[in-house]
Write an enzyme that holds these catalytic residues in place. Structure first.
Site, short mmCIF file in Angstrom:
data_model
loop_
_atom_site.label_atom_id
_atom_site.label_comp_id
_atom_site.label_asym_id
_atom_site.label_seq_id
_atom_site.Cartn_x
_atom_site.Cartn_y
_atom_site.Cartn_z
N HIS A 178 46.54 39.45 41.09
CA HIS A 178 46.19 40.67 41.80
C HIS A 178 45.25 41.55 40.98
CE1 HIS A 178 49.79 40.44 44.79
NE2 HIS A 178 48.75 39.73 45.18
N HIS B 83 42.15 31.51 50.86
CA HIS B 83 41.73 31.73 49.47
C HIS B 83 40.77 30.64 49.00
CE1 HIS B 83 44.11 35.17 48.19
NE2 HIS B 83 45.16 34.68 48.82
#
Length: 415
Positions: A254, A389
Protein backbone atom coordinates in the site's frame (compact mmCIF):
# COMPACT_ATOMS: atom_id res chain seq x y z
CA UNK A 1 23.37 -5.28 -22.92
CA UNK A 2 22.19 -8.82 -23.57
CA UNK A 3 18.80 -9.54 -25.07
CA UNK A 4 17.67 -11.34 -21.90
CA UNK A 5 18.49 -8.34 -19.70
CA UNK A 6 16.82 -5.98 -22.17
CA UNK A 7 13.53 -7.82 -21.70
CA UNK A 8 13.45 -6.55 -18.13
CA UNK A 9 14.94 -3.10 -18.71
CA UNK A 10 12.57 -0.15 -18.88
CA UNK A 11 12.28 1.82 -22.13
CA UNK A 12 13.63 -0.98 -24.31
CA UNK A 13 11.74 -2.44 -27.27
CA UNK A 14 12.15 -5.88 -25.70
CA UNK A 15 10.47 -4.82 -22.46
CA UNK A 16 7.62 -3.11 -24.29
CA UNK A 17 7.08 -6.31 -26.30
CA UNK A 18 7.21 -8.41 -23.10
CA UNK A 19 4.50 -6.30 -21.48
CA UNK A 20 2.33 -6.27 -24.60
CA UNK A 21 2.51 -10.04 -24.97
CA UNK A 22 1.64 -10.63 -21.34
CA UNK A 23 -1.23 -8.13 -21.36
CA UNK A 24 -2.77 -10.11 -24.20
CA UNK A 25 -2.26 -13.35 -22.30
CA UNK A 26 -3.95 -11.97 -19.22
CA UNK A 27 -6.96 -10.77 -21.19
CA UNK A 28 -7.26 -14.20 -22.80
CA UNK A 29 -7.07 -15.89 -19.38
CA UNK A 30 -10.12 -14.09 -17.98
CA UNK A 31 -12.73 -14.92 -20.61
CA UNK A 32 -14.72 -17.28 -18.41
CA UNK A 33 -15.46 -14.83 -15.59
CA UNK A 34 -19.13 -13.90 -16.38
CA UNK A 35 -21.93 -15.72 -14.62
CA UNK A 36 -25.36 -15.87 -16.28
CA UNK A 37 -26.39 -12.87 -14.17
CA UNK A 38 -23.22 -10.96 -14.98
CA UNK A 39 -21.58 -11.14 -11.58
CA UNK A 40 -17.96 -12.23 -11.85
CA UNK A 41 -17.07 -15.76 -10.93
CA UNK A 42 -13.85 -16.11 -8.94
CA UNK A 43 -11.29 -17.58 -11.34
CA UNK A 44 -9.32 -20.67 -10.46
CA UNK A 45 -5.74 -21.63 -11.22
CA UNK A 46 -6.31 -22.20 -14.94
CA UNK A 47 -9.00 -19.56 -15.44
CA UNK A 48 -11.89 -21.96 -14.89
CA UNK A 49 -14.60 -20.36 -12.73
CA UNK A 50 -14.96 -21.49 -9.15
CA UNK A 51 -18.76 -21.41 -9.12
CA UNK A 52 -19.04 -22.42 -5.47
CA UNK A 53 -17.59 -19.07 -4.36
CA UNK A 54 -19.53 -15.79 -4.09
CA UNK A 55 -19.80 -13.40 -7.03
CA UNK A 56 -18.48 -10.20 -5.52
CA UNK A 57 -19.03 -6.60 -6.55
CA UNK A 58 -15.40 -5.54 -6.28
CA UNK A 59 -14.23 -8.38 -8.53
CA UNK A 60 -17.02 -7.75 -11.05
CA UNK A 61 -16.13 -4.05 -11.13
CA UNK A 62 -12.49 -4.85 -11.69
CA UNK A 63 -13.31 -7.16 -14.59
CA UNK A 64 -15.52 -4.49 -16.14
CA UNK A 65 -12.57 -2.11 -15.91
CA UNK A 66 -10.17 -4.72 -17.31
CA UNK A 67 -12.26 -5.52 -20.37
CA UNK A 68 -13.00 -1.85 -20.98
CA UNK A 69 -9.22 -1.53 -21.24
CA UNK A 70 -9.34 -4.57 -23.52
CA UNK A 71 -11.61 -2.70 -25.93
CA UNK A 72 -9.00 0.04 -26.29
CA UNK A 73 -6.27 -2.56 -26.80
CA UNK A 74 -8.27 -4.32 -29.51
CA UNK A 75 -8.57 -7.61 -27.63
CA UNK A 76 -11.27 -9.73 -29.32
CA UNK A 77 -14.42 -10.19 -27.27
CA UNK A 78 -13.71 -7.37 -24.84
CA UNK A 79 -16.90 -5.45 -25.59
CA UNK A 80 -19.11 -8.43 -24.76
CA UNK A 81 -17.15 -9.19 -21.59
CA UNK A 82 -17.35 -5.58 -20.37
CA UNK A 83 -21.08 -5.65 -21.10
CA UNK A 84 -21.48 -8.88 -19.13
CA UNK A 85 -19.88 -7.27 -16.06
CA UNK A 86 -22.09 -4.19 -16.50
CA UNK A 87 -25.09 -6.53 -16.55
CA UNK A 88 -24.00 -7.80 -13.14
CA UNK A 89 -23.45 -4.32 -11.72
CA UNK A 90 -26.81 -3.05 -12.95
CA UNK A 91 -28.60 -6.32 -12.19
CA UNK A 92 -27.93 -9.00 -9.60
CA UNK A 93 -25.38 -6.98 -7.61
CA UNK A 94 -27.43 -3.78 -7.48
CA UNK A 95 -29.72 -3.16 -4.51
CA UNK A 96 -32.87 -1.59 -5.95
CA UNK A 97 -34.52 -1.36 -2.53
CA UNK A 98 -31.85 0.34 -0.41
CA UNK A 99 -29.58 1.75 -3.09
CA UNK A 100 -25.97 0.97 -3.81
CA UNK A 101 -24.39 -2.39 -4.41
CA UNK A 102 -24.42 -5.56 -2.37
CA UNK A 103 -21.02 -6.87 -1.37
CA UNK A 104 -21.91 -9.79 -3.60
CA UNK A 105 -24.10 -12.79 -4.20
CA UNK A 106 -23.54 -16.20 -2.68
CA UNK A 107 -23.16 -19.19 -4.98
CA UNK A 108 -26.87 -19.98 -4.56
CA UNK A 109 -27.99 -16.38 -5.17
CA UNK A 110 -28.23 -15.09 -1.61
CA UNK A 111 -27.03 -11.65 -0.59
CA UNK A 112 -23.67 -11.01 1.04
CA UNK A 113 -24.30 -8.53 3.86
CA UNK A 114 -23.03 -4.96 4.23
CA UNK A 115 -22.24 -2.10 1.86
CA UNK A 116 -18.52 -1.46 1.58
CA UNK A 117 -16.84 1.75 0.48
CA UNK A 118 -14.10 -0.37 -1.12
CA UNK A 119 -16.57 -2.05 -3.48
CA UNK A 120 -18.40 1.19 -4.27
CA UNK A 121 -15.13 2.88 -5.23
CA UNK A 122 -14.53 0.08 -7.72
CA UNK A 123 -18.01 0.56 -9.19
CA UNK A 124 -17.03 4.18 -9.93
CA UNK A 125 -13.77 3.02 -11.53
CA UNK A 126 -15.57 0.40 -13.61
CA UNK A 127 -18.27 2.78 -14.78
CA UNK A 128 -15.72 5.48 -15.67
CA UNK A 129 -13.77 3.06 -17.85
CA UNK A 130 -16.95 1.65 -19.42
CA UNK A 131 -18.12 5.17 -20.30
CA UNK A 132 -14.89 5.73 -22.21
CA UNK A 133 -15.41 2.36 -23.90
CA UNK A 134 -18.85 3.50 -25.05
CA UNK A 135 -20.66 0.65 -23.36
CA UNK A 136 -24.47 0.86 -23.14
CA UNK A 137 -25.72 1.85 -19.69
CA UNK A 138 -22.30 2.90 -18.43
CA UNK A 139 -23.09 6.60 -18.08
CA UNK A 140 -26.21 5.94 -16.00
CA UNK A 141 -24.20 3.57 -13.82
CA UNK A 142 -21.49 6.17 -13.30
CA UNK A 143 -24.02 8.86 -12.42
CA UNK A 144 -25.72 6.62 -9.88
CA UNK A 145 -22.45 5.34 -8.40
CA UNK A 146 -21.09 8.83 -7.84
CA UNK A 147 -24.35 10.10 -6.34
CA UNK A 148 -24.58 7.11 -4.00
CA UNK A 149 -20.97 7.45 -2.93
CA UNK A 150 -21.41 11.17 -2.24
CA UNK A 151 -24.46 10.45 -0.11
CA UNK A 152 -23.22 7.46 1.87
CA UNK A 153 -19.44 7.36 2.05
CA UNK A 154 -17.85 10.78 1.57
CA UNK A 155 -17.52 13.04 4.62
CA UNK A 156 -16.99 16.57 3.36
CA UNK A 157 -16.12 17.93 6.78
CA UNK A 158 -13.39 15.35 7.41
CA UNK A 159 -12.15 15.10 3.85
CA UNK A 160 -12.17 11.31 4.16
CA UNK A 161 -14.51 8.41 3.50
CA UNK A 162 -16.13 6.03 5.96
CA UNK A 163 -15.82 2.31 5.42
CA UNK A 164 -18.80 0.00 5.93
CA UNK A 165 -22.59 0.30 6.30
CA UNK A 166 -25.08 -2.45 6.93
CA UNK A 167 -27.06 -3.56 3.90
CA UNK A 168 -29.94 -1.15 4.57
CA UNK A 169 -27.68 1.90 5.12
CA UNK A 170 -29.06 2.36 8.63
CA UNK A 171 -25.99 1.49 10.71
CA UNK A 172 -22.45 2.71 10.06
CA UNK A 173 -19.56 0.62 11.34
CA UNK A 174 -17.10 2.47 13.60
CA UNK A 175 -14.08 1.20 11.67
CA UNK A 176 -12.31 3.65 9.36
CA UNK A 177 -9.64 2.48 6.97
CA UNK A 178 -7.18 3.69 4.37
CA UNK A 179 -7.57 0.81 1.92
CA UNK A 180 -11.03 2.05 0.94
CA UNK A 181 -9.77 5.62 0.88
CA UNK A 182 -6.85 4.64 -1.36
CA UNK A 183 -9.15 3.07 -3.92
CA UNK A 184 -11.44 6.07 -3.55
CA UNK A 185 -8.52 8.26 -4.63
CA UNK A 186 -8.08 6.01 -7.66
CA UNK A 187 -11.81 6.21 -8.42
CA UNK A 188 -11.97 9.98 -7.89
CA UNK A 189 -9.06 10.56 -10.27
CA UNK A 190 -10.70 8.34 -12.89
CA UNK A 191 -14.07 10.06 -12.46
CA UNK A 192 -12.44 13.48 -12.74
CA UNK A 193 -10.51 12.48 -15.86
CA UNK A 194 -13.64 11.06 -17.52
CA UNK A 195 -16.27 13.61 -16.46
CA UNK A 196 -14.12 16.73 -16.26
CA UNK A 197 -15.44 17.47 -12.76
CA UNK A 198 -12.39 18.66 -10.82
CA UNK A 199 -14.26 18.36 -7.51
CA UNK A 200 -13.21 14.74 -7.35
CA UNK A 201 -9.54 15.52 -7.95
CA UNK A 202 -9.73 18.02 -5.09
CA UNK A 203 -11.26 15.33 -2.87
CA UNK A 204 -8.45 12.96 -3.76
CA UNK A 205 -5.99 15.61 -2.65
CA UNK A 206 -7.70 16.04 0.70
CA UNK A 207 -7.39 12.30 1.37
CA UNK A 208 -3.76 12.36 0.25
CA UNK A 209 -2.90 15.23 2.60
CA UNK A 210 -4.27 13.23 5.53
CA UNK A 211 -2.32 10.15 4.54
CA UNK A 212 0.94 12.03 4.12
CA UNK A 213 0.50 13.61 7.53
CA UNK A 214 0.01 10.23 9.17
CA UNK A 215 2.77 8.52 7.19
CA UNK A 216 5.29 11.32 7.65
CA UNK A 217 4.82 11.16 11.41
CA UNK A 218 5.33 7.37 11.37
CA UNK A 219 8.63 7.10 9.50
CA UNK A 220 6.73 6.69 6.18
CA UNK A 221 5.02 3.49 7.29
CA UNK A 222 1.31 4.13 6.81
CA UNK A 223 -1.11 3.36 9.66
CA UNK A 224 -4.03 1.66 7.92
CA UNK A 225 -6.71 1.21 10.60
CA UNK A 226 -8.59 3.87 12.56
CA UNK A 227 -11.45 4.47 14.96
CA UNK A 228 -14.53 6.48 13.98
CA UNK A 229 -12.79 9.71 14.99
CA UNK A 230 -9.68 8.82 12.99
CA UNK A 231 -7.39 7.73 15.80
CA UNK A 232 -4.92 5.12 14.53
CA UNK A 233 -5.29 1.58 15.87
CA UNK A 234 -1.74 0.26 15.45
CA UNK A 235 -2.61 -3.12 17.00
CA UNK A 236 -5.61 -3.88 14.78
CA UNK A 237 -5.71 -7.58 13.84
CA UNK A 238 -2.47 -8.36 15.65
CA UNK A 239 -3.97 -11.81 16.26
CA UNK A 240 -4.82 -12.21 12.54
CA UNK A 241 -1.87 -10.58 10.79
CA UNK A 242 -2.55 -11.96 7.29
CA UNK A 243 -6.12 -10.67 6.96
CA UNK A 244 -7.09 -10.12 3.30
CA UNK A 245 -8.19 -6.54 3.73
CA UNK A 246 -7.20 -5.47 7.27
CA UNK A 247 -3.76 -6.95 8.00
CA UNK A 248 -1.83 -5.98 11.11
CA UNK A 249 1.04 -3.51 10.85
CA UNK A 250 2.40 -1.74 7.79
CA UNK A 251 1.56 -3.04 4.32
CA UNK A 252 4.48 -2.25 1.98
CA UNK A 253 2.27 -2.83 -1.06
CA UNK A 254 0.00 0.00 0.00
CA UNK A 255 2.90 2.36 0.60
CA UNK A 256 3.98 1.57 -2.96
CA UNK A 257 0.47 1.99 -4.38
CA UNK A 258 -0.03 5.30 -2.60
CA UNK A 259 3.26 6.55 -4.02
CA UNK A 260 2.04 6.19 -7.59
CA UNK A 261 -1.44 7.58 -6.92
CA UNK A 262 0.07 10.59 -5.15
CA UNK A 263 2.37 11.19 -8.11
CA UNK A 264 -0.57 10.98 -10.52
CA UNK A 265 -2.62 13.37 -8.41
CA UNK A 266 0.21 15.90 -8.03
CA UNK A 267 1.09 15.94 -11.73
CA UNK A 268 -2.54 16.21 -12.79
CA UNK A 269 -3.38 18.88 -10.21
CA UNK A 270 -0.40 21.17 -10.71
CA UNK A 271 0.20 20.29 -14.38
CA UNK A 272 2.84 22.80 -15.52
CA UNK A 273 3.80 23.90 -12.00
CA UNK A 274 6.35 21.26 -11.04
CA UNK A 275 7.46 23.39 -8.09
CA UNK A 276 4.09 22.84 -6.38
CA UNK A 277 4.08 19.19 -7.35
CA UNK A 278 7.63 18.63 -6.07
CA UNK A 279 6.85 18.13 -2.34
CA UNK A 280 4.31 15.47 -3.24
CA UNK A 281 6.75 13.72 -5.58
CA UNK A 282 9.31 13.72 -2.76
CA UNK A 283 6.72 12.28 -0.38
CA UNK A 284 5.86 9.61 -2.96
CA UNK A 285 9.55 8.70 -3.17
CA UNK A 286 9.73 8.48 0.61
CA UNK A 287 6.76 6.10 0.69
CA UNK A 288 8.17 3.95 -2.10
CA UNK A 289 11.67 3.79 -0.70
CA UNK A 290 10.47 2.98 2.81
CA UNK A 291 8.20 0.19 1.53
CA UNK A 292 10.84 -1.31 -0.75
CA UNK A 293 13.53 -0.89 1.90
CA UNK A 294 11.41 -2.78 4.41
CA UNK A 295 9.78 -5.32 2.15
CA UNK A 296 11.92 -6.25 -0.87
CA UNK A 297 14.33 -9.18 -0.38
CA UNK A 298 13.82 -8.72 3.36
CA UNK A 299 14.20 -12.35 4.41
CA UNK A 300 16.84 -13.96 2.24
CA UNK A 301 14.68 -14.63 -0.83
CA UNK A 302 13.42 -12.35 -3.61
CA UNK A 303 9.96 -10.84 -3.30
CA UNK A 304 8.11 -8.23 -1.27
CA UNK A 305 6.71 -9.34 2.08
CA UNK A 306 3.00 -8.76 2.73
CA UNK A 307 3.35 -6.91 6.04
CA UNK A 308 5.91 -5.60 8.49
CA UNK A 309 5.76 -4.45 12.07
CA UNK A 310 6.20 -0.81 12.96
CA UNK A 311 9.93 -1.51 13.23
CA UNK A 312 10.03 -2.46 9.56
CA UNK A 313 10.72 -6.14 10.18
CA UNK A 314 8.61 -8.73 8.30
CA UNK A 315 5.50 -10.08 10.03
CA UNK A 316 3.77 -11.95 7.19
CA UNK A 317 6.46 -13.15 4.79
CA UNK A 318 4.09 -14.23 2.00
CA UNK A 319 4.39 -12.47 -1.34
CA UNK A 320 1.12 -11.23 -2.87
CA UNK A 321 0.93 -10.69 -6.61
CA UNK A 322 -0.73 -7.30 -6.27
CA UNK A 323 2.20 -5.93 -4.31
CA UNK A 324 4.60 -6.77 -7.13
CA UNK A 325 2.21 -5.27 -9.67
CA UNK A 326 2.16 -2.00 -7.77
CA UNK A 327 5.96 -2.05 -7.41
CA UNK A 328 6.27 -2.38 -11.18
CA UNK A 329 3.87 0.54 -11.69
CA UNK A 330 5.43 2.84 -9.12
CA UNK A 331 9.06 2.20 -10.04
CA UNK A 332 8.32 2.93 -13.71
CA UNK A 333 6.32 6.03 -12.82
CA UNK A 334 8.97 7.43 -10.46
CA UNK A 335 11.73 6.72 -12.97
CA UNK A 336 9.95 8.58 -15.74
CA UNK A 337 9.06 11.49 -13.44
CA UNK A 338 12.39 11.88 -11.62
CA UNK A 339 14.90 10.36 -14.06
CA UNK A 340 16.64 8.58 -11.18
CA UNK A 341 18.29 5.37 -12.35
CA UNK A 342 17.65 3.65 -9.00
CA UNK A 343 14.00 3.31 -9.99
CA UNK A 344 14.91 1.85 -13.38
CA UNK A 345 17.14 -0.66 -11.61
CA UNK A 346 14.32 -1.62 -9.24
CA UNK A 347 11.93 -1.97 -12.18
CA UNK A 348 14.30 -4.40 -13.91
CA UNK A 349 14.63 -6.45 -10.73
CA UNK A 350 10.84 -6.57 -10.34
CA UNK A 351 10.43 -7.61 -13.99
CA UNK A 352 12.91 -10.46 -13.60
CA UNK A 353 11.19 -11.64 -10.41
CA UNK A 354 7.82 -11.48 -12.16
CA UNK A 355 9.05 -13.59 -15.05
CA UNK A 356 10.92 -16.13 -12.95
CA UNK A 357 8.60 -16.57 -9.95
CA UNK A 358 5.19 -14.92 -10.21
CA UNK A 359 3.97 -15.48 -13.77
CA UNK A 360 2.35 -18.86 -14.33
CA UNK A 361 3.90 -19.89 -17.63
CA UNK A 362 1.83 -23.09 -17.73
CA UNK A 363 -1.76 -22.07 -16.91
CA UNK A 364 -1.59 -18.31 -17.45
CA UNK A 365 -2.04 -15.19 -15.30
CA UNK A 366 0.03 -14.68 -12.14
CA UNK A 367 0.23 -16.72 -8.97
CA UNK A 368 -1.65 -14.64 -6.42
CA UNK A 369 0.24 -15.76 -3.31
CA UNK A 370 3.70 -17.24 -2.74
CA UNK A 371 5.38 -18.25 0.52
CA UNK A 372 8.74 -16.94 1.71
CA UNK A 373 10.53 -19.51 -0.49
CA UNK A 374 8.37 -18.47 -3.46
CA UNK A 375 6.29 -21.63 -3.50
CA UNK A 376 2.62 -21.24 -4.45
CA UNK A 377 0.39 -20.77 -1.42
CA UNK A 378 -3.40 -20.53 -1.10
CA UNK A 379 -4.11 -19.50 2.49
CA UNK A 380 -5.13 -15.91 1.69
CA UNK A 381 -5.54 -15.79 -2.09
CA UNK A 382 -6.32 -19.18 -3.61
CA UNK A 383 -6.69 -19.30 -7.37
CA UNK A 384 -6.46 -16.17 -9.53
CA UNK A 385 -9.50 -14.10 -8.64
CA UNK A 386 -9.23 -11.32 -11.25
CA UNK A 387 -6.87 -9.52 -13.61
CA UNK A 388 -6.94 -5.92 -12.38
CA UNK A 389 -3.52 -5.55 -10.74
CA UNK A 390 -1.65 -7.72 -13.22
CA UNK A 391 -3.09 -6.12 -16.35
CA UNK A 392 -2.51 -2.60 -15.09
CA UNK A 393 1.13 -3.50 -14.40
CA UNK A 394 1.49 -4.43 -18.06
CA UNK A 395 0.16 -1.00 -19.10
CA UNK A 396 0.94 1.72 -16.56
CA UNK A 397 4.75 1.68 -17.06
CA UNK A 398 4.43 3.15 -20.56
CA UNK A 399 1.50 5.53 -20.22
CA UNK A 400 1.33 9.12 -18.99
CA UNK A 401 1.86 9.39 -15.24
CA UNK A 402 -0.63 12.25 -14.83
CA UNK A 403 -3.65 10.40 -16.23
CA UNK A 404 -5.79 7.47 -15.12
CA UNK A 405 -5.00 4.34 -17.07
CA UNK A 406 -8.28 4.01 -19.03
CA UNK A 407 -8.17 7.46 -20.69
CA UNK A 408 -4.40 7.13 -21.11
CA UNK A 409 -4.83 3.89 -23.08
CA UNK A 410 -7.89 5.05 -25.00
CA UNK A 411 -6.23 8.25 -26.16
CA UNK A 412 -2.78 6.63 -26.47
CA UNK A 413 -1.04 9.00 -24.06
CA UNK A 414 2.18 7.01 -24.12
CA UNK A 415 5.58 7.72 -22.67
Amino acid sequence: MSKVVSKYQIDTPENRAFLKENAEGLLQFGHQFPSPGGGSYYLGDDGTPWKDRPRETWITSRMCHVYSLGTFLGHPGSEALADAALKGLTGELHDTENGGWYSGRTADGGILPNKACYAHAFVILAASSAVLAGRPGAQALLDEAIALYDKRFWNEEEGLSCDTWNTEFTELDSYRGLNANMHSVEAFLAASDVTGDEKYRVRAGRIIDHVLGWAGANDWRIPEHYSSDWVADLDCNKDKPDDQFKPYGATPGHGIEWSRLITQWALSTFKEDREKAAPYITAAENLFNRAIGDGWNADGAPGIVYTTGWDGKPVVHDRMHWTLAEAINASACLYHVTGKTEYADKYAAFMQYLDEKVMDHVNGSWFHQLDRQNNVLDTVWPGKSDLYHALQAMLIPYYAADLSIAPAVKFEKKI
